[in-house]
Structure formats: C-alpha cells, structure tokens
Scaffold this motif. Structure first.
Motif, PDB file in Angstrom:
ATOM      1  N   TRP A 193      14.856  -3.625   6.606  1.00 11.84           N
ATOM      2  CA  TRP A 193      14.079  -2.728   6.011  1.00 11.84           C
ATOM      3  C   TRP A 193      13.155  -3.643   4.724  1.00 11.84           C
ATOM      4  O   TRP A 193      11.611  -3.249   4.340  1.00 11.84           O
ATOM      5  CB  TRP A 193      14.808  -1.513   5.284  1.00 11.84           C
ATOM      6  N   ALA A 194      14.312  -4.315   4.377  1.00 13.24           N
ATOM      7  CA  ALA A 194      13.161  -5.107   3.018  1.00 13.24           C
ATOM      8  C   ALA A 194      12.373  -5.745   3.893  1.00 13.24           C
ATOM      9  O   ALA A 194      11.445  -6.661   2.724  1.00 13.24           O
ATOM     10  CB  ALA A 194      14.253  -5.729   2.344  1.00 13.24           C
ATOM     11  N   LEU A 195      12.460  -6.288   4.724  1.00  9.33           N
ATOM     12  CA  LEU A 195      11.507  -6.699   5.618  1.00  9.33           C
ATOM     13  C   LEU A 195       9.941  -6.355   6.100  1.00  9.33           C
ATOM     14  O   LEU A 195       8.850  -7.073   5.345  1.00  9.33           O
ATOM     15  CB  LEU A 195      11.695  -8.061   6.289  1.00  9.33           C
ATOM     16  N   ILE A 196      10.424  -4.881   5.983  1.00 13.27           N
ATOM     17  CA  ILE A 196       9.201  -4.289   6.708  1.00 13.27           C
ATOM     18  C   ILE A 196       8.014  -3.302   5.235  1.00 13.27           C
ATOM     19  O   ILE A 196       7.851  -2.585   5.734  1.00 13.27           O
ATOM     20  CB  ILE A 196       9.861  -3.421   7.931  1.00 13.27           C
ATOM     21  N   LEU A 197       8.741  -3.319   4.364  1.00 11.16           N
ATOM     22  CA  LEU A 197       9.143  -2.707   3.262  1.00 11.16           C
ATOM     23  C   LEU A 197       7.359  -2.953   2.739  1.00 11.16           C
ATOM     24  O   LEU A 197       6.616  -1.736   2.478  1.00 11.16           O
ATOM     25  CB  LEU A 197      10.223  -2.486   2.756  1.00 11.16           C
ATOM     26  N   PRO A 198       7.342  -4.171   2.679  1.00 10.02           N
ATOM     27  CA  PRO A 198       5.512  -4.615   1.832  1.00 10.02           C
ATOM     28  C   PRO A 198       4.657  -4.148   2.805  1.00 10.02           C
ATOM     29  O   PRO A 198       3.939  -3.656   2.094  1.00 10.02           O
ATOM     30  CB  PRO A 198       5.954  -6.213   1.286  1.00 10.02           C
ATOM     31  N   VAL A 199       5.063  -3.986   3.542  1.00 13.42           N
ATOM     32  CA  VAL A 199       3.992  -3.611   4.872  1.00 13.42           C
ATOM     33  C   VAL A 199       3.937  -1.989   4.778  1.00 13.42           C
ATOM     34  O   VAL A 199       2.330  -1.797   5.312  1.00 13.42           O
ATOM     35  CB  VAL A 199       4.647  -4.415   6.805  1.00 13.42           C
ATOM     36  N   LEU A 200       5.334  -1.746   4.958  1.00  7.33           N
ATOM     37  CA  LEU A 200       4.543  -0.137   4.635  1.00  7.33           C
ATOM     38  C   LEU A 200       4.052   0.518   3.530  1.00  7.33           C
ATOM     39  O   LEU A 200       3.354   1.237   3.204  1.00  7.33           O
ATOM     40  CB  LEU A 200       6.445   0.121   5.174  1.00  7.33           C
ATOM     41  N   MET A 201       4.583  -0.398   2.674  1.00  2.00           N
ATOM     42  CA  MET A 201       3.980   0.079   1.436  1.00  2.00           C
ATOM     43  C   MET A 201       2.209  -0.369   1.085  1.00  2.00           C
ATOM     44  O   MET A 201       1.688   0.527   0.676  1.00  2.00           O
ATOM     45  CB  MET A 201       4.282  -1.001   0.214  1.00  2.00           C
ATOM     46  N   ILE A 202       1.807  -1.042   1.632  1.00  2.00           N
ATOM     47  CA  ILE A 202       0.353  -1.315   2.120  1.00  2.00           C
ATOM     48  C   ILE A 202      -0.799  -0.672   3.180  1.00  2.00           C
ATOM     49  O   ILE A 202      -1.227   0.110   2.860  1.00  2.00           O
ATOM     50  CB  ILE A 202      -0.008  -3.194   2.455  1.00  2.00           C
ATOM     51  N   ARG A 203       0.584  -0.555   4.260  1.00  2.00           N
ATOM     52  CA  ARG A 203      -0.041   0.767   5.057  1.00  2.00           C
ATOM     53  C   ARG A 203      -0.685   2.067   4.613  1.00  2.00           C
ATOM     54  O   ARG A 203      -1.023   2.450   4.436  1.00  2.00           O
ATOM     55  CB  ARG A 203       0.383   0.548   6.640  1.00  2.00           C
ATOM     56  N   GLY A 204       0.713   2.661   3.565  1.00  2.00           N
ATOM     57  CA  GLY A 204       0.727   3.904   2.986  1.00  2.00           C
ATOM     58  C   GLY A 204      -0.659   4.261   1.798  1.00  2.00           C
ATOM     59  O   GLY A 204      -0.833   4.960   1.750  1.00  2.00           O
ATOM     60  N   PHE A 205      -0.773   2.488   1.175  1.00  2.00           N
ATOM     61  CA  PHE A 205      -1.203   2.860   0.382  1.00  2.00           C
ATOM     62  C   PHE A 205      -2.821   2.464   0.760  1.00  2.00           C
ATOM     63  O   PHE A 205      -3.704   3.265  -0.175  1.00  2.00           O
ATOM     64  CB  PHE A 205      -1.271   1.021  -1.002  1.00  2.00           C
ATOM     65  N   THR A 206      -3.585   1.791   1.200  1.00  2.00           N
ATOM     66  CA  THR A 206      -4.717   1.523   2.067  1.00  2.00           C
ATOM     67  C   THR A 206      -5.178   2.960   3.194  1.00  2.00           C
ATOM     68  O   THR A 206      -6.096   3.065   3.464  1.00  2.00           O
ATOM     69  CB  THR A 206      -4.453   0.574   3.075  1.00  2.00           C
ATOM     70  N   THR A 207      -4.254   3.814   3.975  1.00  2.00           N
ATOM     71  CA  THR A 207      -3.886   5.024   4.880  1.00  2.00           C
ATOM     72  C   THR A 207      -3.766   5.850   4.384  1.00  2.00           C
ATOM     73  O   THR A 207      -4.644   7.165   3.364  1.00  2.00           O
ATOM     74  CB  THR A 207      -3.728   4.339   6.119  1.00  2.00           C
ATOM     75  N   ILE A 208      -2.468   5.995   3.634  1.00  2.00           N
ATOM     76  CA  ILE A 208      -2.541   7.490   3.354  1.00  2.00           C
ATOM     77  C   ILE A 208      -2.985   8.090   1.647  1.00  2.00           C
ATOM     78  O   ILE A 208      -3.950   9.173   2.126  1.00  2.00           O
ATOM     79  CB  ILE A 208      -0.857   7.869   3.129  1.00  2.00           C
ATOM     80  N   TYR A 209      -3.527   7.451   1.098  1.00  2.00           N
ATOM     81  CA  TYR A 209      -3.382   7.718  -0.196  1.00  2.00           C
ATOM     82  C   TYR A 209      -4.303   8.312  -0.611  1.00  2.00           C
ATOM     83  O   TYR A 209      -5.089   8.613  -0.832  1.00  2.00           O
ATOM     84  CB  TYR A 209      -3.290   6.307  -0.870  1.00  2.00           C
ATOM     85  N   PRO A 210      -5.804   6.931   0.506  1.00  2.00           N
ATOM     86  CA  PRO A 210      -6.777   7.570   0.282  1.00  2.00           C
ATOM     87  C   PRO A 210      -7.015   9.036   1.299  1.00  2.00           C
ATOM     88  O   PRO A 210      -8.170  10.370   0.942  1.00  2.00           O
ATOM     89  CB  PRO A 210      -8.289   6.710   1.349  1.00  2.00           C
TER      90      PRO A 210
END
Length: 291
Positions: free
Chosen positions: A12-29
């Motif tokens: 989970w620690a390894l994939i968390l940065p990817v999930l955060m970036i994906r969430g910021f660039t997709t979900i937030y907009p």
C-alpha cells in the motif's frame, strides 16, 4: 523475514503515491467542475458568486447552446449509423481473399492515424469554393460549379460529418474485421450446401454473429463523437454562426475564450450526464440483444 501483514502495508505504501497523483489529476477536476457549475465565475469581470442552478437554467435559454445541442445529437446519430453501415461493408471487403489484401489493410488505417486537427485544416482547404479539391473534382463533370461548402449550414454540417466518417471509419472497419475472422468457414460451406446464396449468408450468418462485436464498438465510438472537438475547431470554428458547433467545442469556447468558468462547468456537467445516458442506452440495448 517480513510478515504477511508487513508486506500488505509495504504494498500500500508503494502504490499510495500513484493513487494520490491519480486522484488529484482525475477525481479533483471532476469534483471541482461540479462545484464550479453552481457558481457564477467570470474571470474578465472578476465575478465569483454562488448562483445555484442559474447556470443550468441559462443553458436552456441560450440559443447558441440549443443550436449546439441539436447539432451534437445529429452529428452523433448520423455519424454512428454511417459508421455501422460502411464499417461492416469495409470489413467485408477487407475479409475477401484477393492479392494485396494485407497491404490494403495497412494503408486503410492512414486516415485514422492522422491527427484530427491536420484533417480539419486540410478539409478547410479542400472544401474551399475557389481552389478546393472537392469543387475542382466536381467541375470535371459540371463546368462552372460553385458551392461554398463551409458557409452554408447544411453543407457545412455534411462536410464535418463526412470528414469525421473518413477519419474513424477505417478503424471501425478493422475492429469489425477482427470479429469476422472468428467466424468459421465451415458455417458458410454448410449454408452453401443447403442452397443459401451470398446475400442470405450475410443476413442470417455473418450479421448475427458480428452484431455483438458491432454493438460493443458503438459504445466507445459514440462517446468519442460526443467529446469531439479538434475537427470542428480546425475545420469550421463552429461556423457558420454556431451551426457546426459541438458541445465539447462550446465548453472550450466558454471556458478559455469567454472565461465564463461557471457556465462552462455547467455545460461540462451536462455533457457528462448526456454521455452517461448514451452509455446506459447502449448497454441496455446490448444486454437485450444478448438475452
């Protein structure tokens, strides 16, 4: 030795940065667009006020948007019907056994591989009344022929639909071809033994067996039509007037030209809902066919 629980947390620690970036660039907009749609945000005027549903109500009072919505529906429906008819025909031709078949299958994809902006700019020149390729060809048969294709509403809309079809039809046909190649030749041989001709084999064997493939392709191709922007932008700029303006083009103009962010966000939400409806209709139709 690392325990299984530790491995779980490390993963989970390894994939968390990817999930955060994906969430910021997709979900937030997406969330931000929904929020902005309830505000009157006009950058040039410095306005940023809560507007409730006013942006949505103004959509149905805006003649430009009404014209845009009508052409978007027309564009999607006509384009998809033609994609299905000519796409299946193209796939049947490419499935025939003739010399140079592999070469034809390769070069037929050239229009699809070209950027839509390039195609739009080339089409703008091709449909020019004075020096365009289209009128020059027609004048071989009708001397003195004059037609301002991109100035008249009907011909401009037909030209946009034709160029969209020319670009994406080869890709649609190749995908249908992949479904044709899964049909065993033994089925056609048995039909010929039973006295079926080519037309009967197509309507009773080929078409039913590839229909699921065709309906599946209609879903993404319909969504691509709904979000089409670059072809209209480079070919007609939405003209004449707003007659060839598509909803994605109107959203871009409101957001980045008029800087009316709140209204553009409401239009974007409307587009999202329309896409959801089209997806639901396609899926329901496909499920009914499968049943």
């Amino acid at each position: 030795m690392i325990s299984r629980k530790s491995q779980h947390w490390i993963a989970w620690a390894l994939i968390l940065p990817v999930l955060m970036i994906r969430g910021f660039t997709t979900i937030y907009p997406i969330v931000r667009t929904f929020i902005n749609s309830f505000f009157d945000i006009r950058v040039l005027s410095g306005v940023n006020e809560f507007a409730g549903f006013n942006n949505y109500l103004n959509i149905f009072k805006d003649e430009k948007v009404i014209t845009t919505l009508k052409f978007t529906v027309m564009f999607v429906l006509i384009s998809m019907v033609l994609h299905v008819i000519f796409g299946v025909a193209l796939a049947m031709i490419l499935n025939m056994n003739f010399k140079g078949r592999r070469f034809l299958r390769t070069i037929v994809l050239i229009p699809w591989a070209m950027p839509a902006v390039v195609i739009g700019m080339a089409a703008k020149w091709a449909f020019n009344n004075d020096y365009g390729l289209v009128n020059d060809f027609v004048r071989w048969f009708v001397p003195g022929f004059q037609m301002n294709w991109l100035i008249n509403t009907g011909t401009a809309r037909a030209a946009v639909i034709a160029m969209d079809l020319w670009k994406d039809l080869p890709f649609f046909g190749i995908l249908v071809l992949s479904g044709l190649q899964f049909i065993s030749g033994d089925i056609y041989e048995a039909a010929r033994v039973d006295g079926a001709n080519g037309s009967q084999s197509f309507w009773h064997i080929t078409l039913p067996l590839i229909m699921k493939n065709v309906l599946t392709l209609c879903i993404p191709f319909t969504l691509w039509r709904l979000t089409a922007f670059d072809l209209v932008y480079s070919m007609t700029s939405g003209g004449p007037g707003e007659d060839t303006s598509l909803i994605a083009y109107r959203i871009t103009m409101e957001a980045f030209t008029n800087l009316n962010v709140g209204y553009a966000s409401a239009l974007a939400v409307l587009l999202f809902l329309v896409m959801a409806v089209f997806s639901y209709m396609n899926l329901k139709f496909m499920n009914r066919y499968n049943d």
